[in-house]
Scaffold this motif. Structure first.
Motif, mmCIF file in Angstrom:
data_model
loop_
_atom_site.group_PDB
_atom_site.id
_atom_site.type_symbol
_atom_site.label_atom_id
_atom_site.label_comp_id
_atom_site.label_asym_id
_atom_site.label_seq_id
_atom_site.Cartn_x
_atom_site.Cartn_y
_atom_site.Cartn_z
ATOM 1 N N PRO A 1 -12.277 10.601 -1.678
ATOM 2 C CA PRO A 1 -11.180 10.099 -0.795
ATOM 3 C C PRO A 1 -10.807 8.461 -1.436
ATOM 4 C CG PRO A 1 -12.847 10.760 0.762
ATOM 5 C CD PRO A 1 -13.589 10.679 -0.307
ATOM 6 N N SER A 2 -9.582 8.201 -1.133
ATOM 7 C CA SER A 2 -9.150 6.781 -1.765
ATOM 8 C C SER A 2 -10.105 5.717 -1.283
ATOM 9 C CB SER A 2 -7.664 6.511 -1.338
ATOM 10 O OG SER A 2 -6.824 7.601 -1.702
ATOM 11 N N ALA A 3 -10.120 4.669 -2.376
ATOM 12 C CA ALA A 3 -10.951 3.489 -1.894
ATOM 13 C C ALA A 3 -12.620 3.915 -1.382
ATOM 14 C CB ALA A 3 -10.404 2.705 -0.794
ATOM 15 N N LYS B 1 1.890 8.643 -11.050
ATOM 16 C CA LYS B 1 0.579 8.802 -10.659
ATOM 17 C C LYS B 1 0.283 9.831 -9.553
ATOM 18 C CE LYS B 1 -3.139 5.576 -9.508
ATOM 19 N NZ LYS B 1 -4.120 6.016 -10.576
ATOM 20 N N LYS B 2 0.574 9.380 -8.346
ATOM 21 C CA LYS B 2 0.363 10.152 -7.222
ATOM 22 C C LYS B 2 1.431 11.260 -7.209
ATOM 23 C CE LYS B 2 -3.198 7.838 -6.189
ATOM 24 N NZ LYS B 2 -4.630 8.546 -6.079
ATOM 25 N N CYS B 3 2.690 10.633 -7.078
ATOM 26 C CA CYS B 3 3.917 11.575 -7.004
ATOM 27 C C CYS B 3 3.970 12.583 -8.030
ATOM 28 C CB CYS B 3 5.254 10.824 -7.343
ATOM 29 S SG CYS B 3 5.456 9.731 -6.000
ATOM 30 N N ASP C 1 -10.731 7.981 -14.155
ATOM 31 C CA ASP C 1 -11.324 7.552 -12.659
ATOM 32 C C ASP C 1 -10.514 7.829 -11.534
ATOM 33 O OD1 ASP C 1 -8.936 5.804 -12.804
ATOM 34 O OD2 ASP C 1 -9.921 4.346 -11.950
ATOM 35 N N ASP C 2 -9.505 8.706 -11.715
ATOM 36 C CA ASP C 2 -8.714 9.106 -10.532
ATOM 37 C C ASP C 2 -8.035 10.658 -10.296
ATOM 38 O OD1 ASP C 2 -7.532 8.197 -7.950
ATOM 39 O OD2 ASP C 2 -5.595 7.803 -8.981
ATOM 40 N N ILE C 3 -7.715 11.012 -11.575
ATOM 41 C CA ILE C 3 -6.858 12.301 -11.470
ATOM 42 C C ILE C 3 -7.342 12.926 -12.518
ATOM 43 C CG2 ILE C 3 -4.649 13.332 -11.758
ATOM 44 C CD1 ILE C 3 -3.361 10.805 -10.668
ATOM 45 N N ALA D 1 0.790 -1.179 0.043
ATOM 46 C CA ALA D 1 0.016 -0.006 0.066
ATOM 47 C C ALA D 1 0.913 1.256 0.037
ATOM 48 C CB ALA D 1 -0.700 -0.031 1.505
ATOM 49 N N ARG D 2 0.278 2.337 -0.355
ATOM 50 C CA ARG D 2 1.048 3.635 -0.144
ATOM 51 C C ARG D 2 1.418 4.018 1.196
ATOM 52 N NH1 ARG D 2 -1.920 7.548 -0.115
ATOM 53 N NH2 ARG D 2 -3.854 7.047 -0.809
ATOM 54 N N THR D 3 2.374 4.477 1.352
ATOM 55 C CA THR D 3 2.936 4.606 2.870
ATOM 56 C C THR D 3 3.262 5.925 3.008
ATOM 57 O OG1 THR D 3 5.266 4.183 1.780
ATOM 58 C CG2 THR D 3 4.340 2.541 3.135
ATOM 59 N N PHE E 1 -6.148 2.466 -15.612
ATOM 60 C CA PHE E 1 -6.737 2.192 -14.406
ATOM 61 C C PHE E 1 -5.966 1.518 -13.601
ATOM 62 C CE2 PHE E 1 -10.572 2.617 -17.666
ATOM 63 C CZ PHE E 1 -10.830 3.661 -17.312
ATOM 64 N N PHE E 2 -5.852 1.955 -12.397
ATOM 65 C CA PHE E 2 -5.228 1.182 -11.281
ATOM 66 C C PHE E 2 -5.990 0.868 -10.246
ATOM 67 C CE2 PHE E 2 -2.138 1.218 -7.487
ATOM 68 C CZ PHE E 2 -1.464 -0.030 -7.811
ATOM 69 N N GLY E 3 -7.109 0.080 -10.368
ATOM 70 C CA GLY E 3 -8.092 0.036 -9.415
ATOM 71 C C GLY E 3 -7.946 -1.158 -8.376
HETATM 72 C C1 OXD Z 1 -5.225 6.018 -4.129
HETATM 73 C C2 OXD Z 1 -5.416 5.400 -5.342
HETATM 74 O O1 OXD Z 1 -4.805 5.585 -3.152
HETATM 75 O O2 OXD Z 1 -5.872 5.950 -6.500
HETATM 76 O O3 OXD Z 1 -6.131 7.044 -4.040
HETATM 77 O O4 OXD Z 1 -4.523 4.402 -5.623
#
Ligand code: OXD
Ligand code: MN
Length: 580
Positions: A245-247, A203-205, A272-274, A66-68, A294-296
């Motif tokens: 929020p995530s998930a 993605k997030k970074c 679907d995310d950004i 998971a993201r840390t 998608f990274f679902g």
């Molecule tokens: C998140 C994701 O953690 O999209 O928001 O993976």
């Protein structure tokens, strides 16, 4: 920021000392080669080619799933510029730490140099990144999630700009894991994790943390939002950007099968995310989806809850940490079929059905967006799509009504800034506690959120026709803990009301917290709701709001003088009206 790609790659080679350097061209042949290598060393397992052609399973290190957030840093020169919402280190300390970690970390390994574009090819809003990694899984995933290779080098040749991201798996030890962003230099360093958001640096970074910082300097917004088009019976499509929020079901919403399909209301997926949002020459907000895939989250995704995602992932996809059936198909909790005998859990061991999930709760599918059966025909439009509504989603069992329209842009920023979600058992810490997650960006805003709120307010002044702003909450429960609203495909009924509001229709009642729909203005035909459920899910709960506003005020307090006065004013107004 002009930066020379060759010199940066040379520096990275000198630091990490790989055995081999491989420049990614983004071709199908290259993808096949990456896969072939991973099948050979066992880091990928081929799935059933008859039912899941060209699909593979990857199992990550069990300590890396998971993201840390606690190991993620935003390193600005001035600590306050990172804000209370980020972990901070000075840029010099961060670089020193990272150089020590990276020294010789790729010895005996191949270094992949991955030039990629975030955004459609040829779009004025797209940006180039280059990720260096020693993980072929990351290289293959970047092929799916971004536009890799020659197209990116072409754009770099024109722009002379790119966001560098140096990544190494290291030994995947949590003690030596660190994800560092230097927004002022627009660079990313990530060490010791092979998991999605920590390792797929586009993605997030980049697309959120670094991009949000860049956006503020360049006049646009990088947001944790899905983008969807809502088609009405006349065939007109209205686009919305929605933050959750995530998930919390963004992928499900973005790919919703409308329960009002027969009445002519249907959904088209753009992202679907950004969302990257810019103001066009006519003063309208436009959105592009910077991602190509998608990274679902896999668990809970089924032919019931999200048939579109199920179809999207049935070819050319990489699954991570899901369970494996004896017929070499993926499986997870909530898949919609019973677990077959002989199921292997996400560690690759025979699943004992002893209360532990077979698939990791954060297991994922990585699939090309173009395979989505309802992908919008404008999803790669270089100009993006015009946004008529911004929706902020909460996950709250009480207090927050099903849908609320903001009075105006400033109030809309307040709705976004005060967003909250209840923590679930999947996250560490107490369950059911409200965690404030402004604009769903708490883990992703690359600078002080007080400044971020001010910047959002300033966007409203620059827009000729700002989108209307809404807050939704599908998760409100009754006194017995049962959801009041059915959710999923029925959420179209709420989106339809939003569409009415965009067109100056739909009836409202004015309350201190915003404009609420009158119950008769939501189409509930054919929906079997419990008596009073609609009234209850739409209700304004004055007592609950008195507590809510205190909590929001407490949360805002940490931003001290960086909190814009407009938001303090919104809190005051609300308090006054609640005590009337
Ligand atoms: C998140 C994701 O953690 O999209 O928001 O993976
Ligand atoms: Mn996300």
């Amino acid at each position: 920021m002009t930066r020379d790609l060759q010199s940066w790659v040379k520096e990275c080679v000198e630091l990490a000392q790989p055995e081999k350097v491989s420049w990614c061209d983004g071709s199908a042949t290259e993808y096949k080669e990456l896969v072939r290598g991973m099948l050979k060393d066992g880091s990928l397992i081929e799935l059933n080619p008859a039912t899941y052609p060209n699909c593979f399973l990857h199992r990550s290190n069990p300590n890396d799933v998971a993201r840390t957030e606690q190991l993620t840093f935003v390193c600005t020169t001035n600590k306050d510029d990172a804000g209370p919402n980020n972990n901070w280190m000075s840029p010099d300390a961060a670089k020193q730490k990272m150089k020590l970690l990276f020294r010789g970390s790729m010895r005996g390994r191949t270094m992949y140099v991955i030039p990629y574009i975030m955004g459609p090819v040829g779009s004025p809003y797209s940006k180039v990144g280059v990720e260096i990694t020693d993980s072929p899984y990351v290289a293959a995933s970047m092929h799916i999630m971004t536009r890799v290779g020659t197209v990116a080098l072409d754009q770099y040749t024109r722009d002379r700009e790119f966001v560098p991201g140096l990544h190494s798996l290291g030994d995947c030890s949590p003690d030596r894991r660190l994800i560092v962003h230097l927004p002022e230099e627009r660079s990313i360093w990530s060490f010791g994790s092979g998991y999605g958001g920590n390792a797929l640096l586009g993605k997030k970074c980049f697309a959120l943390r670094i991009a949000s910082f860049m956006a503020r300097h360049e006049g646009w917004l990088a947001e944790h939002m899905l983008i969807m088009g809502l088609e009405d019976p006349s065939g007109e499509v209205t686009y919305m950007a929605v933050a959750f929020p995530s998930a919390s079901g963004k992928t499900n919403l973005a790919m919703m099968v409308s329960s009002l399909g027969e009445k002519g209301y249907k959904v088209w997926t753009v992202g679907d995310d950004i969302a990257w949002l810019s103001i066009d020459s006519e003063g309208r907000l436009r959105a592009i989806n910077p991602e190509a895939g998608f990274f679902g989250v896999a668990p809970g995704t089924s032919h019931e809850t999200n048939p579109i995602a199920m179809h999207t992932m049935e070819k050319n996809s990489i699954f991570t940490n899901v369970a494996l059936t004896p017929s070499k198909e993926p499986w997870w909790e909530g898949f919609g079929t019973p677990p077959p005998a002989g199921l292997l859990d996400w560690h690759g061991k025979t699943w004992m059905n002893d209360g532990k999930p077979a698939a990791h709760p954060n297991s994922r599918f990585t699939s090309p967006a173009r395979q989505c059966p309802i992908i919008s025909r404008h999803w790669e439009d270089p100009q993006g799509v015009p946004i008529s509504a911004i929706v902020f989603g909460s996950r709250r069992s009480d207090t927050i009504p099903l849908v609320t329209q903001a009075f105006n842009w400033e109030h809309g920023v307040f709705l976004g800034a005060s967003m909250g979600a209840e923590t679930t058992a999947a996250a560490t810490g107490a369950v059911g506690v409200v965690r404030r997650d402004p604009m769903a960006m708490r883990p992703f805003c690359g600078y002080n959120m007080g400044d971020y709120f001010s910047y959002w307010l300033s966007m409203g002044k620059r827009l000729k026709k700002p989108p209307l702003v809404f807050r939704v909450n599908w998760f409100r429960k009754d006194g017995n803990g049962k959801f009041l609203w059915p959710g999923y495909g029925e959420n179209i009924r709420v989106l339809r009301w939003i569409l009415d509001r965009v067109r100056d229709k739909g009836k409202v009642v004015r309350t201190p917290i915003g404009l609420l729909p009158t119950p008769d203005s939501i189409d509930t035909a054919g929906l079997s709701l419990k008596p009073n459920a609609l009234q209850d899910v739409l209700a304004f709960d004055r007592i609950g709001w008195k507590k809510e506003v205190d909590d929001i005020e407490g949360f805002f307090h940490q931003f001290s003088e960086r909190l814009p006065v407009e938001l303090s004013q919104e809190v005051l107004n609300l308090k006054n009206q609640l005590s009337d």
